[in-house]
Design an enzyme around this catalytic site. Sequence first.
Site, short mmCIF file in Angstrom:
data_model
loop_
_atom_site.label_atom_id
_atom_site.label_comp_id
_atom_site.label_asym_id
_atom_site.label_seq_id
_atom_site.Cartn_x
_atom_site.Cartn_y
_atom_site.Cartn_z
N LYS A 13 31.28 46.40 35.95
CA LYS A 13 31.69 47.79 35.68
C LYS A 13 32.94 47.85 34.79
CE LYS A 13 32.28 48.85 40.05
NZ LYS A 13 31.98 47.52 40.64
N ARG A 88 32.89 56.54 45.45
CA ARG A 88 32.27 55.44 46.20
C ARG A 88 31.79 55.86 47.57
NH1 ARG A 88 34.68 49.66 44.58
NH2 ARG A 88 35.82 50.44 42.84
N ARG A 127 36.06 34.28 38.77
CA ARG A 127 37.28 35.04 38.46
C ARG A 127 38.43 34.61 39.37
NH1 ARG A 127 36.94 41.43 38.66
NH2 ARG A 127 36.80 41.02 40.88
N ARG A 133 42.60 36.90 42.23
CA ARG A 133 42.65 38.21 42.90
C ARG A 133 42.46 38.02 44.39
NH1 ARG A 133 39.16 43.28 40.44
NH2 ARG A 133 38.55 43.63 42.61
N ARG A 144 33.00 42.95 50.90
CA ARG A 144 32.97 44.01 49.87
C ARG A 144 31.53 44.39 49.56
NH1 ARG A 144 36.19 41.02 45.40
NH2 ARG A 144 35.64 42.76 44.04
P1 AP5 Z 1 34.05 43.14 36.29
O1 AP5 Z 1 33.78 43.76 34.99
O2 AP5 Z 1 35.43 43.18 36.83
O3 AP5 Z 1 33.03 43.73 37.39
P2 AP5 Z 1 33.23 44.94 38.37
O4 AP5 Z 1 31.89 45.47 38.68
O5 AP5 Z 1 34.26 45.89 37.81
O6 AP5 Z 1 33.81 44.12 39.61
P3 AP5 Z 1 35.10 44.35 40.48
O7 AP5 Z 1 35.19 43.16 41.38
O8 AP5 Z 1 36.31 44.64 39.64
O9 AP5 Z 1 34.66 45.65 41.22
P4 AP5 Z 1 35.03 46.21 42.60
O10 AP5 Z 1 34.27 47.46 42.64
O11 AP5 Z 1 34.84 45.29 43.74
O12 AP5 Z 1 36.61 46.31 42.48
P5 AP5 Z 1 37.57 47.49 42.01
O13 AP5 Z 1 38.63 46.85 41.22
O14 AP5 Z 1 36.85 48.63 41.45
O15 AP5 Z 1 33.51 41.64 36.24
C1 AP5 Z 1 33.71 40.74 37.30
C2 AP5 Z 1 33.82 39.33 36.73
O16 AP5 Z 1 32.59 39.00 36.10
C3 AP5 Z 1 34.90 39.22 35.64
O17 AP5 Z 1 35.49 37.98 35.74
C4 AP5 Z 1 34.10 39.36 34.33
O18 AP5 Z 1 34.72 38.71 33.27
C5 AP5 Z 1 32.78 38.74 34.70
N1 AP5 Z 1 31.64 39.33 33.99
C6 AP5 Z 1 31.42 40.64 33.70
N2 AP5 Z 1 30.25 40.80 33.06
C7 AP5 Z 1 29.69 39.55 32.96
C8 AP5 Z 1 28.47 39.07 32.40
N3 AP5 Z 1 27.58 39.89 31.83
N4 AP5 Z 1 28.21 37.76 32.49
C9 AP5 Z 1 29.11 36.88 33.09
N5 AP5 Z 1 30.31 37.30 33.63
C10 AP5 Z 1 30.58 38.62 33.56
O19 AP5 Z 1 38.15 47.94 43.43
C11 AP5 Z 1 38.97 47.07 44.17
C12 AP5 Z 1 39.31 47.69 45.50
O20 AP5 Z 1 40.06 48.91 45.28
C13 AP5 Z 1 38.15 48.11 46.39
O21 AP5 Z 1 37.63 47.04 47.13
C14 AP5 Z 1 38.84 49.16 47.27
O22 AP5 Z 1 39.65 48.57 48.23
C15 AP5 Z 1 39.73 49.87 46.28
N6 AP5 Z 1 39.02 50.99 45.65
C16 AP5 Z 1 38.70 51.12 44.33
N7 AP5 Z 1 38.06 52.27 44.12
C17 AP5 Z 1 37.99 52.90 45.33
C18 AP5 Z 1 37.43 54.13 45.75
N8 AP5 Z 1 36.80 54.97 44.88
N9 AP5 Z 1 37.53 54.46 47.06
C19 AP5 Z 1 38.16 53.66 47.93
N10 AP5 Z 1 38.70 52.47 47.60
C20 AP5 Z 1 38.61 52.09 46.29
#
Ligand code: AP5
Length: 193
Positions: A13, A88, A127, A133, A144
């Site tokens: 994402k 979410r 990652r 992280r 998660r």
């Molecule tokens: P990346 O692009 O970061 O993927 P992502 O889907 O954004 O994964 P995240 O782990 O960042 O998402 P998340 O939803 O768990 O965490 P968030 O930060 O939103 O890619 C991941 C890895 O893969 C990277 O290393 C990238 O380079 C690699 N990659 C990407 N595409 C690739 C490809 N095609 N091929 C190979 N490699 C690839 O949230 C974190 C925390 O914040 C949550 O757990 C929660 O505690 C809190 N939070 C955030 N939003 C909310 C909400 N709305 N409500 C409540 N709590 C929230």
Amino acid sequence: MRLVFLGPPGAGKGTQAARIASAFGVPAISTGDIFRANVKEGTSLGVEAKRYMDAGEYVPDTVTNAMVRDRIAQADAAAGFLLDGYPRTVDQVHELDGMLQADGTSLDKVVELTADHDEVVRRLLHRAEIEGRADDTAEVIKHRLEVYAAETEPLSRIYAERGLLVQVDGMGEVDDVTARLLEAIGDRAGAVG
Ligand code: AP5
């Protein structure tokens, strides 16, 4: 253009949101990034959010909703935005509906980025080696993914019933996924519901 990105942790994402937001000239708003910036700065919001994030839990809706309300009211989001990781929960869906109604606007599309379970785990563990992280440990990744399945997967159906959902395959090369997203957002290819 007002877009939402759904998808499990590691689906890509954040990687894709930056590219797609840039293509449409709107800000990519990542709730995870905003929380992490607050953690880094040691704000009270960051201190509260960190407890939940490190455990792989969602930050409480009241905190998250207020933060998004403030962010989308900023000038750079007036003409549109890409929300990465919000909403979410079903409560967040309703909160976002209220924010948009108050502004007389609405979502254009909700994009669900899909990826295999084993692949997202592989990406997040990779990652972890590079960025360290706190929530990218095997145990927290597992949790998660469980939280995502319980709290966020039901949102696909809600948006599909509204005719807003497009599902896009997030597997493969980053550039190929971007091309698929641009096609799906542009012409609603792959529309669901
Ligand atoms: P990346 O692009 O970061 O993927 P992502 O889907 O954004 O994964 P995240 O782990 O960042 O998402 P998340 O939803 O768990 O965490 P968030 O930060 O939103 O890619 C991941 C890895 O893969 C990277 O290393 C990238 O380079 C690699 N990659 C990407 N595409 C690739 C490809 N095609 N091929 C190979 N490699 C690839 O949230 C974190 C925390 O914040 C949550 O757990 C929660 O505690 C809190 N939070 C955030 N939003 C909310 C909400 N709305 N409500 C409540 N709590 C929230």
